[in-house]
Design an enzyme around this catalytic site. Structure first.
Site, PDB file in Angstrom:
ATOM      1  N   HIS A   6       0.827  -1.209   0.000  1.00 32.01           N
ATOM      2  CA  HIS A   6       0.000   0.000   0.000  1.00 32.01           C
ATOM      3  C   HIS A   6       0.855   1.249   0.000  1.00 32.01           C
ATOM      4  CE1 HIS A   6      -3.149   2.841   1.558  1.00 32.01           C
ATOM      5  NE2 HIS A   6      -3.871   2.136   0.703  1.00 32.01           N
ATOM      6  N   CYS A   7       2.001   1.186   0.652  1.00 35.12           N
ATOM      7  CA  CYS A   7       2.880   2.356   0.777  1.00 35.12           C
ATOM      8  C   CYS A   7       3.484   2.793  -0.549  1.00 35.12           C
ATOM      9  CB  CYS A   7       4.020   2.059   1.751  1.00 35.12           C
ATOM     10  SG  CYS A   7       3.493   1.487   3.371  1.00 35.12           S
ATOM     11  N   ILE A   8       3.587   1.893  -1.518  1.00 33.18           N
ATOM     12  CA  ILE A   8       4.250   2.234  -2.779  1.00 33.18           C
ATOM     13  C   ILE A   8       3.261   2.513  -3.906  1.00 33.18           C
ATOM     14  CG2 ILE A   8       6.314   0.944  -2.112  1.00 33.18           C
ATOM     15  CD1 ILE A   8       5.529  -1.237  -4.095  1.00 33.18           C
TER      16      ILE A   8
END
Length: 353
Positions: free
Chosen positions: A344-346
């Protein structure tokens, strides 16, 4: 004290749920420092993992990748040819945090409009290991390329620090939005007012903190997207550490109590669905913050984390039930977590109009 109070009408902008249709996904390619690693072999692992996530997504929706100029040959070698590349200098590859948060609204003629909230980014609270000289520019590149209306915010925030059900309910953590290194002097009300103005928040549910490792030196100080997310209106997927030997077992219980008796912006009771933590507790650095909550929902699929762990199968089943009708595609996310984040962070969604 910073008080951003106003009697202005409801925001013209609304952040849709991640489950709503997308026009595209945005990502940033790893290009330097800790995201690539300390050796050629580590760099190739990072590139291959980012590419695996991107290639899984572009099979379902358009994907636009920011790429440092010197990394373009590697990106072109590993990425699906359908992926659109935008050359730009970068400090980090955590696009959820360095890029804009997309919202939808109406233009002056009443037609649909795309907005892009340009948060202040300062290296997750001015952390001494972080650099962010070029990351602010990266946000504006995507805003321009998507033809979105730029919405500047004075608040230090990252996309990983908020989650929404798409109907005005938001999840945040006190340790991020009220972090003295981010928003010194701001109050809860000031944060809620700014979220109302920029992303259409009507109800903000405050969690006291995030996971243990994410609160340590190389973490974000408690991003919500690693611990809780909305699968649907009124339905929260919550990280559940079942082993009391891990300090996140206490964190999981504490967060569960916050949701007990809680309601969304529409008054609907919040249902909590437990998403198990992997059974592995530690790595070479310390307590792991591996989390299946840190998945990405794209058109027709859930791009989910795997850890070569016995809990992978159960997590897949929970996600399949939470997102009916979507394929669950699991990708080994350990190389991403080794560098400080997850799938999700990328990634960052650009909603359809």
């Amino acid at each position: 004290m910073f008080e951003l109070r106003s009697n202005q009408p409801a925001s013209r902008w609304q952040m849709p749920a991640e489950t709503a249709p997308h026009d595209a996904t945005w990502m940033a390619w790893p290009g330097s420092g800790y995201t690539l690693g300390e050796s050629a072999a580590e760099a190739e692992i990072a590139r291959a993992t980012w590419a695996a996530v991107a290639n899984a997504i572009v099979a379902r929706e358009p994907l636009r990748m920011l790429v440092p100029p010197h990394e373009r040959p590697h990106a072109r070698r590993l990425l699906d040819p359908a992926i659109e590349l935008h050359e730009v200098r970068l400090d980090d590859a955590w696009y959820r945090d360095i890029g804009p948060t997309f919202v939808v609204g109406a233009d002056q003629h009443g037609g649909p409009a795309l907005g892009a909230v340009n948060w202040v980014f300062n290296g997750w609270g001015q952390q001494d290991w972080a650099t962010w000289e070029h990351d602010a520019v990266a946000s504006l590149v995507a805003t321009s390329a998507s033809c979105a209306h730029r919405i500047d915010s004075p608040m230090v925030n990252e996309g990983g620090g908020i989650h929404t059900d798409g109907a005005g309910t938001f999840l945040v953590t006190e340790t991020v939005q009220l972090d003295p290194g981010r928003n010194a002097g701001w109050t809860r009300q000031a944060v809620e007012d700014e979220l109302a103005r920029t992303v259409g928040a009507r109800k903000v549910i405050w969690l006291p903190r995030g996971l243990t490792r994410d609160s340590e030196k190389f973490g974000t100080r408690g991003h919500v997207d690693i611990v809780a997310t909305f699968a649907d209106r009124g339905v929260v997927l919550l990280h559940e550490q079942r082993n009391d030997a891990h300090p996140d077992a206490a964190v999981s219980r504490e967060l569960a109590t916050v949701f007990h008796g809680e309601h969304d912006a529409e008054g609907k009771p919040i249902e909590v669905v437990a998403l198990p933590a992997p059974t592995q507790l530690r790595d070479a650095v310390g307590w792991v913050d591996w989390s299946y909550v840190n998945h990405y929902v794209c058109n027709g699929a859930v791009i989910a984390c795997a850890f070569d762990d016995p809990a992978d199968a159960e997590a897949r089943e929970v996600l399949a039930a939470a997102y009916p009708g979507r394929d669950v595609v699991q990708i080994d996310a350990r190389p991403i977590f080794d560098r400080g984040g997850g799938i999700h962070c990328i990634t960052q969604q650009q909603p359809a109009l």
